[in-house]
Design an enzyme around this catalytic site. Structure first.
Site, PDB file in Angstrom:
ATOM      1  N   CYS A  46       3.021  -5.121   7.687  1.00 33.52           N
ATOM      2  CA  CYS A  46       2.883  -6.387   6.952  1.00 33.52           C
ATOM      3  C   CYS A  46       4.025  -6.558   5.958  1.00 33.52           C
ATOM      4  O   CYS A  46       4.519  -7.672   5.751  1.00 33.52           O
ATOM      5  CB  CYS A  46       1.553  -6.429   6.196  1.00 33.52           C
ATOM      6  SG  CYS A  46       0.125  -6.275   7.260  1.00 33.52           S
TER       7      CYS A  46
HETATM    8  C1  BEZ Z   1       0.473  -2.467   8.827  1.00 33.35           C
HETATM    9  O1  BEZ Z   1       0.713  -3.580   8.380  1.00 33.35           O
HETATM   10  O2  BEZ Z   1       1.335  -1.607   8.844  1.00 33.35           O
HETATM   11  C2  BEZ Z   1      -0.878  -2.150   9.385  1.00 33.35           C
HETATM   12  C3  BEZ Z   1      -2.005  -2.741   8.857  1.00 33.35           C
HETATM   13  C4  BEZ Z   1      -3.246  -2.408   9.372  1.00 33.35           C
HETATM   14  C5  BEZ Z   1      -3.345  -1.505  10.410  1.00 33.35           C
HETATM   15  C6  BEZ Z   1      -2.182  -0.942  10.959  1.00 33.35           C
HETATM   16  C7  BEZ Z   1      -0.943  -1.260  10.442  1.00 33.35           C
END
Ligand code: BEZ
Length: 213
Positions: A46
């Site tokens: 994210c």
């Molecule tokens: C991420 O944004 O890295 C992420 C968020 C939730 C689960 C897996 C990855």
């Protein structure tokens, strides 16, 4: 929660965001819009996505598209995380992030898919036209970051085909030839597509992109 489908009016809502309270329809105004969810603050994928969107803002502006992100974390969490995004992605977050800690918007837009995760949103993307109607829906799992070049490409196609009776073929990119809509008769083509056309099959007629000089 109602199912949202292409052509539906994007449901309106009010929500808290990092840029103040938002009434979604008022905030959109006459612009196109992208509403996209991410699973959680302070997560790696994210962080890269929001940094990328900040850097792409001029491209969205050029297309008259406003962007708003969302996650089910609260406003204070968003504000702290924005500092990290700015620091690690060498950018300045320049669009609002909705704090959907009451899950109002996530539920309205069906962004929580319980068999993937019953608490966090998946990576939903809704593209909304200047008529407030839903033009595109894409859903990615949490483990796959989105391709924002693809999103720009799709917006170019959506905006072109909204105003011209054409469709865009596989892997089309802005500037390439397009398909003449099957509803257009051969007799109508010269008046509508003065740049000319090529008939590959009676149902497959190509023409230069009509909205370019
Ligand atoms: C991420 O944004 O890295 C992420 C968020 C939730 C689960 C897996 C990855």
């Amino acid at each position: 929660m109602a199912t949202i489908r292409l052509g539906d009016v994007a449901p309106n809502f009010t929500a808290k965001s990092t840029e103040g309270d938002i009434n979604f329809h008022d905030w959109l105004g006459d612009s196109w819009g992208i509403l996209f969810s991410h699973p959680a603050d302070y997560t790696p994928v994210c962080t890269t996505e929001l940094g990328t969107v900040a850097k792409y803002k001029p491209e969205f502006d050029k297309r008259n598209v406003k962007v708003v992100a969302l996650s089910v974390d609260g406003l204070e969490s968003h504000k702290g995380w924005v500092n990290d995004i700015n620091e690690t992605q060498n950018t300045t977050v320049n669009f609002p992030i909705i704090a959907d800690d009451d899950k109002n918007v996530s539920e309205l837009y069906d962004m929580i898919h319980p068999n993937a995760n019953d608490k966090l949103t998946v990576r939903s993307v809704f593209v909304i036209g200047d008529d407030k109607k839903v033009k595109l829906i894409i859903t990615y799992p949490a483990s796959t970051g989105r391709n924002f070049d693809e999103l720009l490409r799709v917006i170019d196609s959506l905006q072109l085909t909204a105003y011209h009776k054409v469709a865009t073929p596989a892997n089309w990119k802005n500037g390439e030839d397009v398909v003449i809509s099957p509803a257009i008769t051969n007799e109508q083509i010269p008046g509508m597509f003065p740049k000319g056309h090529k008939e590959i099959k009676p149902y497959l007629r190509m023409t230069p992109q009509p909205n370019l000089d």
